[in-house]
Design an enzyme around this catalytic site. Structure first.
Site, PDB file in Angstrom:
ATOM      1  CB  SER A   1       8.618   1.970  -8.595  1.00 38.10           C
ATOM      2  OG  SER A   1       8.004   2.829  -7.677  1.00 38.10           O
TER       3      SER A   1
ATOM      4  CG  HIS B   1      14.435   7.646  -3.214  1.00 41.96           C
ATOM      5  ND1 HIS B   1      13.903   7.492  -1.962  1.00 41.96           N
ATOM      6  CD2 HIS B   1      13.544   7.097  -4.083  1.00 41.96           C
ATOM      7  CE1 HIS B   1      12.743   6.858  -2.057  1.00 41.96           C
ATOM      8  NE2 HIS B   1      12.499   6.614  -3.329  1.00 41.96           N
TER       9      HIS B   1
ATOM     10  CG  HIS C   1       7.104  -1.056  -5.044  1.00 39.47           C
ATOM     11  ND1 HIS C   1       7.493  -0.201  -4.040  1.00 39.47           N
ATOM     12  CD2 HIS C   1       7.131  -2.291  -4.486  1.00 39.47           C
ATOM     13  CE1 HIS C   1       7.741  -0.876  -2.934  1.00 39.47           C
ATOM     14  NE2 HIS C   1       7.531  -2.153  -3.173  1.00 39.47           N
TER      15      HIS C   1
END
Length: 350
Positions: A211, A291, A315
């Site tokens: 990513s 996250h 990603h």
């Protein structure tokens, strides 16, 4: 609005998407499109590992793999990046991509023997991590057109705007196999010793994500916003996965800085991590505080700048079958890459 899944890989669904058919994403995103004749791709990570400054042995190894990449049957595209791992070792990783399995097979045996076939070099670890997924087993996503990265460099082109993004579950919904398969992991990782080499036989439906971020086009104010407000939050999450990811299903995480041909840092980075399952990656993305903070910082940044944002995001996510994986390590510490999975399996059985 296109589906992220190309028409030749679409099939009758036995598993439903997370959004209704009339879902409209709030901003555009795009996916790589391979020619229908492409059945699989190869993602091959060749790493060196050392402490402190770049050693002569590491430099020689990096030059040798670059020369092999340029030779007969070499990859269509490769790039190089580096990071410092949880044990304090620098890892420099050259990542190569093919979309022709025959070319890769003709190239790989010689490259493998040259990379991990000799005895261990004092102060230098080497590793090879390869996935060769069928095209139904991975997906890509790009925030903008014009500069493909990673496996997308091999693609025939990019899609128009796709529907399956900007919601939790979009990553899974973009993988063609998700139409009919839950992609749950099966089997236990084990180590196979071959002299000084350790080969890891992982398990079915192992998950890989790369990513990336590219801030090379940003101008002063946007660059400052990214480097001051977003990157530190991203780094915190990447460090968490690197140091403490195992209990949540992340075997290993590398927060990599892309380097140029001379080894100088560029204005590109990516996180690359091995996960026990796509579901474990999804749980971290949807609900883990690290996250959630990354997502919040990114959304604030993008909503502030709107369409004028020059930051590029992308990603690639793969869920690989057991026979689509190859991992081999020589002279590396025990928490390197998928060696961690073997440690976890051993701890659980003891």
């Amino acid at each position: 609005m296109e589906s992220a899944i190309p028409s030749h890989l679409q099939t009758a669904r036995s598993r439903h998407r997370r959004v209704p058919d009339d879902y409209a994403p709030p901003y555009p995103s795009f996916v790589a499109r391979h020619k229908p004749a492409v059945a699989s791709v190869i993602m091959a990570y060749f790493g060196v590992q050392f402490r402190g400054e770049l050693t002569a042995a590491a430099n020689e190894a990096l030059a040798s793999i670059a020369k092999r990449f340029a030779g007969e049957n070499g990859p269509t595209h490769w790039d190089r990046a580096q990071h410092v791992d949880q044990a304090g070792y620098t890892n420099v990783v050259s990542v190569a991509y093919w979309d022709d399995a025959g070319r890769f097979d003709a190239w790989f045996d010689g490259a493998r023997e040259a990379w991990t076939g000799g005895g261990a070099t004092e102060g230098l670890g080497r590793f090879i991590e390869v996935l060769r997924p069928h095209v139904a087993r991975y997906e890509t996503l790009f925030s903008s057109l014009g500069r493909p990265e990673g496996v997308a460099v091999l693609a025939d082109g990019m899609s128009g705007e796709v529907q399956e993004h900007a919601y939790w579950g979009g990553m899974r919904d973009r993988i063609p196999l998700s139409q009919t398969d839950a992609m749950t992991p099966g089997g236990e990782p084990r180590a196979v010793r071959d002299g000084a080499r350790i080969r890891v036989v992982a398990h079915d439906n192992l998950c890989l994500i790369r990513s990336g971020q590219d801030w090379s086009d940003t101008e002063a104010s946007e660059r400052k916003m990214y480097l001051d407000d977003v990157e530190p939050v991203l780094r915190e999450g990447m460090d968490f996965l690197r140091d403490d990811g195992v209990p949540i299903g992340c075997y290993a995480n590398r927060y990599m800085r892309v380097v140029d041909a001379q080894g100088r840092p560029t204005e590109k980075s990516y996180g690359q991590s091995w996960w026990k399952s796509l579901a474990a990656l999804e749980r971290w993305a949807e609900s883990h505080p690290t996250h959630v903070r990354i997502f919040g910082a990114a959304m604030k940044y993008l909503s502030t700048l709107g369409p004028s944002a020059k930051l590029r995001l992308y990603h690639e996510v793969t869920v690989a079958a057991a026979d689509e994986q190859f991992f081999e390590y020589l002279g590396c510490h025990e928490r390197t890459g998928m060696l961690t999975a073997v440690q976890v399996a051993a701890d659980q059985s003891s």
